[in-house]
Design a protein around this motif. Structure first.
Motif: not given
Length: 266
Positions: A103, A151, A196, A202, A205, A209, A212
């Motif tokens: 990602y 996702s 998330f 992640t 990021n 989020m 999460l």
């Protein structure tokens, strides 16, 4: 009475057929947590990823139920060799979970087709190559279970997720197309759509989020969904509802909301 029932349970576990699972993308995040969860449930797990060291560390956390088979899923010949090695050492694969992926965020101002290709080759083509290898044997014996990790980003186009979202949308469509045929052959297929999840990817990021959850929470939900034979395993539910509602909005309203997700102009 308790002694008798405990003995009976032990005898049953010794005579129960061995269940073999194969998980790709198992060196970290959801794949790693799911391997540990399934091992606790009595599965023997073949784990694959590019990092041999991380796989060795994972295998060391189990009582011999987790066995490392390093693999880069972008190499078709390597997949063939790995599946053969798994079957030679452990036996036929009853459950395959394809969680390998990567990602990164991308925007129009820095869009790069080479990076897009990298994402497609790992997230999408890599998964397709694993499916190509694993489906024929399951179809032939009319049993088996497959899970593909996509996702909720595949539900709707979000700023910063042009490449990632495209691959996850493609995985959703591919699995939806394959499901009826596989089901007719006695093979179960699930698509896993997380929101998330706290993973090494992640953590890169730089934005909030919502909803999460931990990788361990994600693994619990996936394991329960697989045991129940669900087609779509989506979580956390608040994130799933928000994304599905966003997808249903007229384009004018949808874009009014997604414009707010743009990164600030320098």
């Amino acid at each position: 009475m308790e002694t008798i029932s405990t003995t009976r349970r032990a005898d049953a576990s010794q005579t129960a057929p061995r269940r073999i699972a194969w998980i790709t993308g198992a060196s970290s995040g959801i794949g790693r947590a799911l391997a540990l969860r399934l091992a606790r449930d009595g599965w023997t797990i073949a784990v694959s990823a590019r990092s041999a060291d991380e796989l060795a560390s994972l295998a060391a956390e189990s009582d011999g139920r987790i066995v490392a088979f390093p693999l880069d899923v972008t190499g078709k010949a390597a997949i063939d060799q790995t599946v053969q090695a798994i079957e030679d050492r452990l036996g036929s694969i009853d459950l395959a979970v394809f969680a390998a992926g990567t990602y990164f965020r991308d925007y129009a101002v820095d869009f790069d087709s080479a990076r897009f290709r990298t994402m497609v080759e790992l997230n999408l083509i890599g998964t397709a190559q694993c499916l190509e290898k694993i489906m024929p044997a399951m179809i032939a014996r009319r049993s088996g279970q497959i899970a593909v990790v996509a996702s909720v980003s595949g539900y709707v186009g979000l700023p910063g997720a042009a490449s990632y979202g495209a691959t996850k949308a493609a995985l959703n469509v591919m699995c939806e197309a394959l499901y009826p045929e596989l089901r007719s052959h006695g093979v179960k297929l699930s698509i896993v759509n997380p929101g998330f999840v706290d993973t090494p990817l992640t953590r890169k990021n730089d934005f909030p989020m919502p909803f999460l959850i931990s990788a361990e929470e994600a693994a619990e939900t996936i394991a329960d969904g697989l045991a129940a034979g669900k087609y779509e395993i989506v979580f956390p539910w608040k994130m799933a509802v928000a994304m599905k509602l966003l997808h249903m909005l007229p384009a004018r309203l949808r874009f009014a909301l997604t414009r707010r997700m743009l990164r600030p102009q320098a």
